[in-house]
Design a protein around this motif. Structure first.
Motif, PDB file in Angstrom:
ATOM      1  N   ARG A  14       0.841  -1.209   0.000  1.00  0.00           N
ATOM      2  CA  ARG A  14       0.000   0.000   0.000  1.00  0.00           C
ATOM      3  C   ARG A  14       0.868   1.248   0.000  1.00  0.00           C
ATOM      4  NH1 ARG A  14       0.172   4.131   3.588  1.00  0.00           N
ATOM      5  NH2 ARG A  14       0.774   2.518   5.070  1.00  0.00           N
ATOM      6  N   ASP A  15       1.847   1.293   0.884  1.00  0.00           N
ATOM      7  CA  ASP A  15       2.716   2.459   0.972  1.00  0.00           C
ATOM      8  C   ASP A  15       3.569   2.584  -0.283  1.00  0.00           C
ATOM      9  OD1 ASP A  15       3.720   4.704   2.142  1.00  0.00           O
ATOM     10  OD2 ASP A  15       4.881   3.695   3.680  1.00  0.00           O
ATOM     11  N   ALA A  16       3.954   1.452  -0.850  1.00  0.00           N
ATOM     12  CA  ALA A  16       4.765   1.476  -2.068  1.00  0.00           C
ATOM     13  C   ALA A  16       3.991   2.023  -3.260  1.00  0.00           C
ATOM     14  CB  ALA A  16       5.265   0.062  -2.371  1.00  0.00           C
ATOM     15  N   MET A  17       2.709   1.695  -3.343  1.00  0.00           N
ATOM     16  CA  MET A  17       1.906   2.059  -4.519  1.00  0.00           C
ATOM     17  C   MET A  17       1.256   3.432  -4.443  1.00  0.00           C
ATOM     18  SD  MET A  17      -0.251  -1.433  -5.241  1.00  0.00           S
ATOM     19  CE  MET A  17       0.499  -3.053  -5.334  1.00  0.00           C
ATOM     20  N   GLN A  18       0.975   3.934  -3.231  1.00  0.00           N
ATOM     21  CA  GLN A  18       0.014   5.032  -3.105  1.00  0.00           C
ATOM     22  C   GLN A  18       0.427   6.329  -3.803  1.00  0.00           C
ATOM     23  OE1 GLN A  18      -0.604   5.756   1.074  1.00  0.00           O
ATOM     24  NE2 GLN A  18       1.430   6.585   1.413  1.00  0.00           N
ATOM     25  N   GLY A  19       1.740   6.547  -3.970  1.00  0.00           N
ATOM     26  CA  GLY A  19       2.166   7.790  -4.601  1.00  0.00           C
ATOM     27  C   GLY A  19       2.394   7.697  -6.096  1.00  0.00           C
ATOM     28  N   ILE A  20       2.151   6.517  -6.677  1.00  0.00           N
ATOM     29  CA  ILE A  20       2.391   6.334  -8.113  1.00  0.00           C
ATOM     30  C   ILE A  20       1.264   7.000  -8.902  1.00  0.00           C
ATOM     31  CG2 ILE A  20       2.518   4.605  -9.962  1.00  0.00           C
ATOM     32  CD1 ILE A  20       3.945   2.778  -7.989  1.00  0.00           C
ATOM     33  N   HIS A  21       1.618   7.775  -9.911  1.00  0.00           N
ATOM     34  CA  HIS A  21       0.619   8.594 -10.605  1.00  0.00           C
ATOM     35  C   HIS A  21      -0.214   7.794 -11.602  1.00  0.00           C
ATOM     36  CE1 HIS A  21       2.034  12.150  -8.631  1.00  0.00           C
ATOM     37  NE2 HIS A  21       3.267  12.003  -9.104  1.00  0.00           N
ATOM     38  N   HIS A  22       0.397   6.861 -12.326  1.00  0.00           N
ATOM     39  CA  HIS A  22      -0.418   6.070 -13.251  1.00  0.00           C
ATOM     40  C   HIS A  22      -1.217   5.042 -12.446  1.00  0.00           C
ATOM     41  CE1 HIS A  22       3.058   3.306 -12.867  1.00  0.00           C
ATOM     42  NE2 HIS A  22       2.156   2.354 -13.072  1.00  0.00           N
ATOM     43  N   PHE A  23      -2.460   4.824 -12.831  1.00  0.00           N
ATOM     44  CA  PHE A  23      -3.299   3.907 -12.055  1.00  0.00           C
ATOM     45  C   PHE A  23      -2.902   2.462 -12.355  1.00  0.00           C
ATOM     46  CE2 PHE A  23      -7.126   1.373 -11.167  1.00  0.00           C
ATOM     47  CZ  PHE A  23      -7.301   1.723  -9.836  1.00  0.00           C
ATOM     48  N   ILE A  24      -2.598   1.741 -11.303  1.00  0.00           N
ATOM     49  CA  ILE A  24      -2.212   0.332 -11.435  1.00  0.00           C
ATOM     50  C   ILE A  24      -3.479  -0.506 -11.522  1.00  0.00           C
ATOM     51  CG2 ILE A  24      -0.966  -1.585 -10.353  1.00  0.00           C
ATOM     52  CD1 ILE A  24       0.562   0.694  -8.745  1.00  0.00           C
ATOM     53  N   ASP A  25      -3.553  -1.335 -12.544  1.00  0.00           N
ATOM     54  CA  ASP A  25      -4.739  -2.162 -12.757  1.00  0.00           C
ATOM     55  C   ASP A  25      -5.069  -2.984 -11.513  1.00  0.00           C
ATOM     56  OD1 ASP A  25      -6.657  -3.477 -14.784  1.00  0.00           O
ATOM     57  OD2 ASP A  25      -5.593  -5.185 -13.888  1.00  0.00           O
ATOM     58  N   THR A  26      -6.351  -3.071 -11.197  1.00  0.00           N
ATOM     59  CA  THR A  26      -6.800  -3.774  -9.994  1.00  0.00           C
ATOM     60  C   THR A  26      -6.346  -5.233  -9.979  1.00  0.00           C
ATOM     61  OG1 THR A  26      -8.729  -2.312  -9.830  1.00  0.00           O
ATOM     62  CG2 THR A  26      -8.850  -4.415  -8.643  1.00  0.00           C
TER      63      THR A  26
END
Length: 287
Positions: A14-26
């Motif tokens: 969660r902490d690794a992904m939350q600041g990434i601007h492109h939306f990561i596929d569910t």
């Protein structure tokens, strides 16, 4: 060996992904977290029930949760909440064991991070503890700015101890000292942690440290030597706090943490084949 207590590793996609601007596929998020669930970490900090406007990357947390397979995992799930609406949403999901709340001892950062004062946030924590009791959850409170405050608010060790005391007296039993933008040093970690663990032996006190690659090992060593046995980290050190609005200082890298702890003789009981698979898949997520 460390204190004869079992080391608890909290992996933080969660902490690794939350600041990434492109939306990561569910589906990709779920595939990644499902791999991490098979590695053998104590806890997976997998998502958050916060405003989609604040953290758009995690707007699909409930959907990701529905795609997770916990049947072959010993890991427990943790979700971050920032207000009562998030608490009420998170407790509906019986798969979630832990609710994490970011409680900053910096008034400036608490407003910035949760749009709430420290006093109002303490009230939220009290109500969250009640919800946790009713729904068989455990609260984890992150004591943000636990190692220093770059925003100009007063900070000292006595303030850290004061707020720890208040939170513990209100029923918090797991506290993670958080270094939101990487201001901690080995000296400060060794000054603060031992005093808190000695004064609050009934509380599980961990660390959520942010760091540059050059200082990760020395911070891990300082926490370990201070008797810490609960560590938050993220694969390859990805992530950081998007609400800090600074150049992101990443998380502790899980691979560094594993290397250090194993060098000290700790038995982590991790499935390293699944770990390697997660590392490989991470290249599709963290572009």
């Amino acid at each position: 060996m460390n204190q004869q207590k079992s080391i608890k590793l909290v992996e933080c996609p969660r902490d690794a992904m939350q600041g990434i601007h492109h939306f990561i596929d569910t589906d990709l998020k779920a595939e990644y977290i499902n791999l991490l669930l098979q590695v053998g970490f104590d806890t997976i900090d997998f998502g958050s029930f916060v405003s989609p406007k604040a953290i758009p990357q995690l707007r699909d947390t409930a959907e990701v949760l529905s795609k997770l397979d916990l049947s072959q995992s010993k890991s427990k799930l943790l979700a971050i909440v920032a207000n009562l609406r998030g608490v009420e949403e998170a407790v509906k999901h019986e798969e979630i064991s832990y609710l994490g709340f970011p409680f900053s001892i910096s008034e400036t950062f608490q407003m910035r991070n949760t749009n709430s004062s420290i006093a109002a946030s303490l009230d939220t924590v009290k109500q969250m503890l009640g919800f946790c009791d009713q729904h068989n959850k455990t609260a984890v409170v992150y004591l943000s700015m636990g190692f220093g405050n770059p925003y100009g608010d007063e900070w000292n060790e006595e303030i850290v101890e004061k707020w720890t005391d208040i939170l513990v007296n209100n029923g918090v039993r797991i506290l993670s000292l958080s270094d939101t933008i990487g201001v901690s040093s080995p000296e400060r970690i060794k000054t603060i942690l031992p005093g808190l663990t000695a004064k609050f032996p009934q509380v599980e006190i961990g660390v959520h440290l942010h760091s540059t690659p050059e200082t990760r090992i020395e911070k891990i060593a300082a926490a370990y030597e201070s008797g810490c046995f609960r560590f938050d980290s993220a694969l390859k050190g990805f992530g950081g706090c998007p609400m800090a609005a600074d150049d992101l200082t990443g998380n502790l890298a899980t691979e560094d943490l594993i290397w250090f702890l194993e060098s000290k003789g700790e038995k982590l009981n991790l499935d390293m084949e699944k770990w390697k698979a997660a590392v490989q898949l991470s290249s599709k997520i963290f572009l």
